[in-house]
Design a protein around this motif. Structure first.
Motif: not given
Length: 203
Positions: A35-47, A56-58, A62-65, A83-92
């Motif tokens: 299962r997918l546990c963590v999704v980390q993101l950055s806009g390139g600003d150092g944060h 079980g979260q499906r 906001n992340l899917v959007r 991409i596969a991990a998030m598609l499997n978890a959320f269908g996106a």
């Protein structure tokens, strides 16, 4: 530089800009099983922004959007798995995408070392630790070491893309790279549909 952890989804008012680096942590390397546990993101600003995904979260609206937004480029290293991990978890299906591992394989043909740590050392002179890579990402509260590790996987991808694009243009392989990036979401779907190891173009 700050690393912020959210439970379940990104906040409603968070704008990460037109290019967002994304990486995932899972319980293992098989998206169907682990299962997918963590999704980390950055806009390139150092944060970095980390979303903890509950067992079980499906859904994570906001992340899917963001994943499905055609005006936001999603930046990965080995995007095929994420991409596969998030598609499997959320269908996106994440698109459009850019993968620094694919770009590296197209322009760094003098080496077979295309891992993120190798790329950052070679192209940016940055050294990151991979010590927490195999830790338990399903725990309720992430350790500081896990948070720092997860953040390091996305904080440098914007700079890495710029460095790789210079080489793609120099070697006249940008068009080839873009075709690979465009196909990548379908490659992830093929993985989930049961063709993980097959080369469909082979004899």
């Amino acid at each position: 530089m700050t690393n912020t952890v959210y439970k379940g989804d990104l906040p409603d008012d968070l704008d990460l800009g037109p290019i967002v680096a994304i990486d995932c942590e899972t319980m293992g390397l098989l998206p169907h099983r682990d299962r997918l546990c963590v999704v980390q993101l950055s806009g390139g600003d150092g944060h970095a922004h980390l979303v903890q995904v509950a067992k079980g979260q499906r859904t994570a609206p906001n992340l899917v959007r963001l994943l499905e937004n055609p005006d936001v480029l999603k930046l990965f290293h080995f995007g095929r798995f994420d991409i596969a991990a998030m598609l499997n978890a959320f269908g996106a299906v994440a698109a459009p995408v850019y993968c620094t591992k694919i770009a590296s394989k197209l322009v760094r043909t003098y080496t077979d070392r295309h891992g993120l740590r190798n790329l950052l050392q070679d192209l940016l002179g940055v050294d990151i630790s991979k010590h927490q890579q195999s830790s338990d990402w399903g725990r309720a509260e992430l350790s500081t070491a896990q948070i720092d590790y997860a953040a390091s996987d996305v904080l440098y991808l914007h700079r890495l893309r710029e460095a790789l694009n210079v080489r793609l243009l120099r070697e006249e392989r940008m068009e080839m790279a873009q075709a690979c990036f465009d196909f990548l979401p379908m490659r992830a779907q093929l993985d989930l549909a049961g063709w993980p190891d097959d080369d469909l173009f082979a004899h």
